[in-house]
Design a protein around this motif. Structure first.
Motif, short mmCIF file in Angstrom:
data_model
loop_
_atom_site.label_atom_id
_atom_site.label_comp_id
_atom_site.label_asym_id
_atom_site.label_seq_id
_atom_site.Cartn_x
_atom_site.Cartn_y
_atom_site.Cartn_z
N CYS A 137 -1.40 -1.46 1.40
CA CYS A 137 -0.19 -1.16 2.15
C CYS A 137 -0.54 -0.40 3.42
N VAL A 138 0.37 -0.45 4.39
CA VAL A 138 0.17 0.26 5.65
C VAL A 138 1.45 1.01 5.99
N ILE A 139 1.29 2.10 6.72
CA ILE A 139 2.43 2.83 7.27
C ILE A 139 2.41 2.63 8.78
N ARG A 140 3.54 2.25 9.34
CA ARG A 140 3.61 1.98 10.77
C ARG A 140 4.82 2.65 11.39
N VAL A 141 4.67 3.05 12.66
CA VAL A 141 5.73 3.68 13.42
C VAL A 141 6.14 2.74 14.54
N GLY A 142 7.44 2.51 14.71
CA GLY A 142 7.93 1.65 15.77
C GLY A 142 8.49 0.34 15.24
N ALA A 143 8.96 -0.48 16.18
CA ALA A 143 9.52 -1.78 15.81
C ALA A 143 8.43 -2.65 15.21
N GLY A 155 12.35 6.14 7.28
CA GLY A 155 13.30 6.95 8.04
C GLY A 155 13.10 6.74 9.53
N MET A 156 13.81 7.51 10.33
CA MET A 156 13.72 7.42 11.79
C MET A 156 13.10 8.70 12.34
N LEU A 157 12.14 8.53 13.25
CA LEU A 157 11.36 9.64 13.80
C LEU A 157 11.93 10.06 15.16
N PRO A 158 12.50 11.27 15.26
CA PRO A 158 13.08 11.72 16.54
C PRO A 158 12.00 11.88 17.60
N ALA A 262 15.12 7.20 18.56
CA ALA A 262 14.23 7.49 17.43
C ALA A 262 13.51 6.22 17.00
N MET A 263 12.28 6.37 16.50
CA MET A 263 11.47 5.23 16.09
C MET A 263 11.46 5.08 14.57
N PRO A 264 11.56 3.85 14.07
CA PRO A 264 11.50 3.66 12.63
C PRO A 264 10.09 3.90 12.08
N VAL A 265 10.01 4.50 10.92
CA VAL A 265 8.76 4.66 10.19
C VAL A 265 8.88 3.81 8.93
N SER A 266 7.93 2.91 8.73
CA SER A 266 8.04 1.94 7.65
C SER A 266 6.73 1.83 6.88
N VAL A 267 6.84 1.44 5.63
CA VAL A 267 5.67 1.09 4.83
C VAL A 267 5.74 -0.41 4.57
N LEU A 268 4.60 -1.09 4.71
CA LEU A 268 4.54 -2.54 4.55
C LEU A 268 3.52 -2.89 3.48
N TYR A 269 3.85 -3.90 2.69
CA TYR A 269 2.94 -4.37 1.66
C TYR A 269 3.17 -5.87 1.45
#
Length: 297
Positions: A137-143, A155-158, A262-269
């Motif tokens: 899995c990866v954690i990514r910030v942004g679209a 969540g969303m990163l201010p 604010a930018m989305p923070v997501s985990v992808l798998y």
């Protein structure tokens, strides 16, 4: 066993990578696929010196194979996950600042909860091919770009707008977006595409864009901040990353009434129907940690 080996060969694009991922000799992997083809009475793969490609029958079998393996793993997990402590190797990849400033310092607490998990932590800002590189899995910030991966938003990163005191002394403090025409930015370019991101701000809850003058472009967060600290232009940065520099007086927030979105923070798998127990517990733990430490909205 043969079905799982075959699926790994397809996912990894070759026998050597599949053998590395499965931690098996390459000859064993090749033999397992040959035996499966003999058992089915059809060729599943076209083999070349560099990679393998699915035959027509191989493509049909691969799709069904993936479903069967997911069903088996899910069935097996019903009897083992709740009672057994998660164990085994877990490979993840996260952006540099999050890896160094948030995850790494908190890992002792994770291992106290899950001592049988062995973690491989990749810290990069580049796109990662989870299947090809064997990443869980990866954690990514942004679209996020379109992909077959499952994306779970944490969540969303201010964010805020920042400049060094030296820059503001030379160019003045902007008090509205109209003042930006006489200011410079440090451009941030996508590490994967090279596309330069525009200066963004919210006005009346609507997203606006501007193309600011810039003398330097970078594609890495630390370099982006370093250029701002050197007075080369204004930057837009997550508040979490900016706070230490603001506290030391090295950066100053400007245009506070016109922040970037604010930018989305997501985990992808990659697994749609089943996650291993070790991936599940890491995702839950990391999500709670990031929501707290990054003060996600």
């Amino acid at each position: 066993m043969s079905m799982r080996v075959f699926a790994a060969v397809v996912d990894c694009g070759g026998f050597t990578r599949a053998a590395q991922q499965l931690q098996l000799p390459r000859a064993t992997v090749s033999s397992a696929v040959q035996q499966l083809e003999a058992q089915l009475g059809t060729r599943l793969l076209h083999r070349t010196t560099r990679r393998v490609q699915l035959t027509l029958d191989g493509g049909t079998f691969y799709e069904r194979c993936q479903q069967l393996l997911a069903d088996f793993d899910e069935l097996e997990s019903l009897f083992s996950q709740q009672s057994a402590s998660p164990r085994g190797k877990l490979r993840i990849d996260v952006p540099g600042p999050i890896g160094r400033q948030v995850l790494a310092p908190a890992l002792p607490a994770f291992f106290a909860l899950y001592p049988d998990i062995e973690l491989e932590l990749g810290v990069t800002d580049r796109p990662v091919d989870l299947i090809q590189e064997g990443v869980d899995c990866v954690i990514r910030v942004g679209a996020l770009a379109e992909s077959r991966l499952v994306a779970r938003r944490i969540g969303m990163l201010p964010q805020g707008n920042y400049a060094s005191p030296d820059y503001l002394a030379r160019f003045g403090v902007p008090v509205s977006p109209e003042d930006l025409a006489s200011h410079c930015a440090v451009n941030y370019a996508s590490p994967s595409t090279g596309k330069v991101f525009a200066w963004e701000y919210l006005q009346d809850d609507e997203r606006r864009e501007l193309a600011l003058k810039a003398q330097v472009s970078v594609n890495q967060v630390e370099s982006y901040i370093a250029c701002a600290l050197a007075g080369l232009g204004m930057i837009q940065l997550p508040r979490y990353d900016a706070e230490p520099h603001v506290a030391e007086g090295r950066l100053v927030e400007v245009l506070a009434d016109w922040p970037p979105p604010a930018m989305p923070v997501s985990v992808l798998y990659p697994h749609r129907r089943h996650l291993s127990r070790r991936v599940q517990v890491f995702v839950e733990w990391a999500s709670a940690l990031l929501r707290e430490r990054l003060r996600l909205e």
